[in-house]
Scaffold this motif. Structure first.
Motif, short mmCIF file in Angstrom:
data_model
loop_
_atom_site.label_atom_id
_atom_site.label_comp_id
_atom_site.label_asym_id
_atom_site.label_seq_id
_atom_site.Cartn_x
_atom_site.Cartn_y
_atom_site.Cartn_z
N UNK A 67 -21.81 -40.52 -7.20
CA UNK A 67 -21.62 -40.12 -5.79
C UNK A 67 -21.18 -38.68 -5.70
N UNK A 68 -20.17 -38.31 -6.52
CA UNK A 68 -19.64 -36.94 -6.46
C UNK A 68 -20.71 -35.91 -6.79
N UNK A 69 -21.49 -36.18 -7.82
CA UNK A 69 -22.55 -35.24 -8.21
C UNK A 69 -23.57 -35.06 -7.09
N UNK A 70 -23.99 -36.19 -6.50
CA UNK A 70 -24.98 -36.13 -5.42
C UNK A 70 -24.40 -35.44 -4.18
N UNK A 71 -23.13 -35.76 -3.86
CA UNK A 71 -22.50 -35.17 -2.68
C UNK A 71 -22.38 -33.66 -2.81
N UNK A 72 -21.96 -33.19 -3.99
CA UNK A 72 -21.80 -31.75 -4.19
C UNK A 72 -23.15 -31.04 -4.17
N UNK A 73 -24.17 -31.69 -4.72
CA UNK A 73 -25.51 -31.10 -4.68
C UNK A 73 -26.03 -31.01 -3.25
N UNK A 74 -25.79 -32.07 -2.47
CA UNK A 74 -26.24 -32.09 -1.07
C UNK A 74 -25.52 -31.01 -0.26
N UNK A 75 -24.22 -30.84 -0.50
CA UNK A 75 -23.45 -29.82 0.22
C UNK A 75 -23.95 -28.43 -0.17
N UNK A 76 -24.18 -28.23 -1.49
CA UNK A 76 -24.68 -26.94 -1.96
C UNK A 76 -26.04 -26.62 -1.34
N UNK A 77 -26.86 -27.66 -1.20
CA UNK A 77 -28.18 -27.47 -0.59
C UNK A 77 -28.05 -27.08 0.89
N UNK A 78 -27.12 -27.73 1.59
CA UNK A 78 -26.91 -27.40 3.01
C UNK A 78 -26.34 -25.99 3.17
N UNK A 79 -25.47 -25.59 2.24
CA UNK A 79 -24.94 -24.22 2.27
C UNK A 79 -26.07 -23.22 2.10
N UNK A 80 -26.95 -23.52 1.16
CA UNK A 80 -28.08 -22.63 0.88
C UNK A 80 -29.01 -22.54 2.08
N UNK A 81 -29.28 -23.70 2.69
CA UNK A 81 -30.19 -23.72 3.84
C UNK A 81 -29.60 -23.01 5.06
N UNK A 82 -28.27 -22.97 5.13
CA UNK A 82 -27.62 -22.33 6.27
C UNK A 82 -27.60 -20.81 6.17
N UNK A 83 -27.87 -20.28 4.98
CA UNK A 83 -27.86 -18.83 4.80
C UNK A 83 -29.06 -18.21 5.52
N UNK A 84 -28.91 -16.99 6.01
CA UNK A 84 -30.05 -16.29 6.61
C UNK A 84 -31.16 -16.14 5.58
N UNK A 85 -32.39 -16.22 6.03
CA UNK A 85 -33.55 -16.15 5.13
C UNK A 85 -33.51 -14.91 4.24
#
Length: 376
Positions: A180-198
């Motif tokens: 769970x922790x591994x998946x949760x951190x990956x999902x959060x990292x992905x959302x952080x990346x997606x939130x960055x300006x292009x």
């Protein structure tokens, strides 16, 4: 004092500064948890704590039975699991001669991990993550409380079989927690990346690629000059080619052009990749892919309805999406996941990349044929 927090065995490991309750005039003291080793044996070591005043040169040894004489002024970190201390104590009551020590040790370790996870996490993600993390730790302590040790409870009529089941259940939950922790951190990292300006994402990605190219180029330069021995130059050239080819296959013309220009600059110092190499034709590949992607993006989405939902060929997002009116049953969800579909909260759909393989995967999950998907 209204908000006074007394120093105790439950919280002293995270106290940063303290003050004597009876002598507040002495001011603030730095607190060093377990600053003095009192010795012991293999079963248990004893420690005392140190309070010191910077600039005054004096320090005080604080024993566990004296902790309540001090109040805490500041913490090393705020997010903690003190509320779970009793659960932690109960978890080791039947397996340790010093359950309080074991409880504190586990609490400290979990707090350290949790605060490390939160260090670079956006505020919007923290509350949900902390809540879920605490729920998992509470579950693990509860599971561990069912485990016993014959050394603690005594060997007479020891429930070996039940204890084995309890151990297995705890181990399984530990694995689930880590997953769970591994998946949760990956999902959060992905959302952080997606939130960055292009533009920021592209720049950061280019800098990572540039560093990788430079690292391989330095080794190649060393091989050319004879300072790097035992290496195969072709492998490092292939490594650079493979990394840049990935961007070409994405149709990222700008990044491929930058990479080629950068390698040409490095070639002025030493021969990294010769101009005859197919590496320098990657920009042509990128342009072909880019054109194909533009043509696909301009296509209108296609919907294929089936009983209980619909399939969408989303060309602009390059995704094959399966949409249900409600949450599908567990068997269907299992089929979706095993066939490469992932839930997208953004589109409220189960989706995967739009490829020929996705058609076959879709047909294995819902009543739509591959022919329907290909010709739609």
């Amino acid at each position: 004092m209204e908000n006074q927090v007394i120093l105790s065995k439950k919280n002293c490991h995270r106290a940063a500064t303290v003050r004597q309750i009876e002598h507040p005039e002495y001011g603030e003291w730095l607190f060093e948890w377990r600053g003095q080793d009192l010795g012991g044996n293999m079963m248990r070591r004893d420690y005392a704590h140190i309070a010191s005043r910077p600039g005054f040169g004096d320090s005080i040894v604080i024993y566990d039975n004296e902790l309540s004489m001090w109040e805490i002024l500041s913490w090393k970190y705020e997010v903690n699991l003190e509320e779970l201390w009793e659960a932690a104590y109960n978890a080791f009551y039947s397996t340790s001669f010093v359950p309080d020590e074991r409880a504190t040790q586990y609490i400290r370790d979990y707090e350290k991990e949790l605060n490390s996870d939160l260090a670079n996490m956006p505020e919007s993600e923290k509350e949900r993550y902390i809540t879920k993390y605490k729920d998992w730790v509470r579950t693990l302590f509860s599971k561990h409380s069912r485990i016993m040790s014959a050394m603690i409870t005594g060997p007479a009529r020891f429930p070996t079989r039940r204890n084995e089941k309890a151990n297995n259940s705890y181990d399984a939950s530990c694995r689930e927690f880590r997953e769970w922790r591994e998946k949760a951190l990956k999902a959060i990292a992905r959302r952080i990346e997606e939130a960055k300006p292009s533009e920021q994402r592209k720049n950061e990605e280019w800098m990572r690629l540039k560093r990788s190219i430079y690292s391989s180029a330095c080794t190649i330069k060393g091989i050319n000059e004879g300072t790097e021995r035992g290496y195969n130059k072709a492998l490092f050239v292939s490594s650079i080619y493979g990394k840049v080819e990935t961007y070409a296959k994405r149709g990222d013309v700008a990044t491929v052009e930058k990479a080629i220009a950068y390698v040409r600059e490095l070639n002025k110092q030493s021969s990294i990749i010769t101009e005859r190499h197919k590496f320098f034709k990657l920009v042509e590949m990128a342009k072909v892919v880019c054109k194909a992607q533009e043509e696909k993006t301009n296509k209108e989405d296609v919907e294929i309805e089936f009983e209980g939902g619909k399939v969408v060929k989303n060309f602009s997002e390059d995704r094959l999406q399966i949409i249900f009116p409600g949450k599908p049953d567990s068997e269907t969800i299992s089929k979706l996941k095993s066939n490469g579909f992932r839930w997208s909260p953004r589109f409220m759909a189960w989706q995967r990349q739009l490829t020929d393989n996705s058609y076959y995967a879709c047909a294995r999950v819902v009543p739509v044929t591959v022919e329907q998907l290909k010709t739609a």
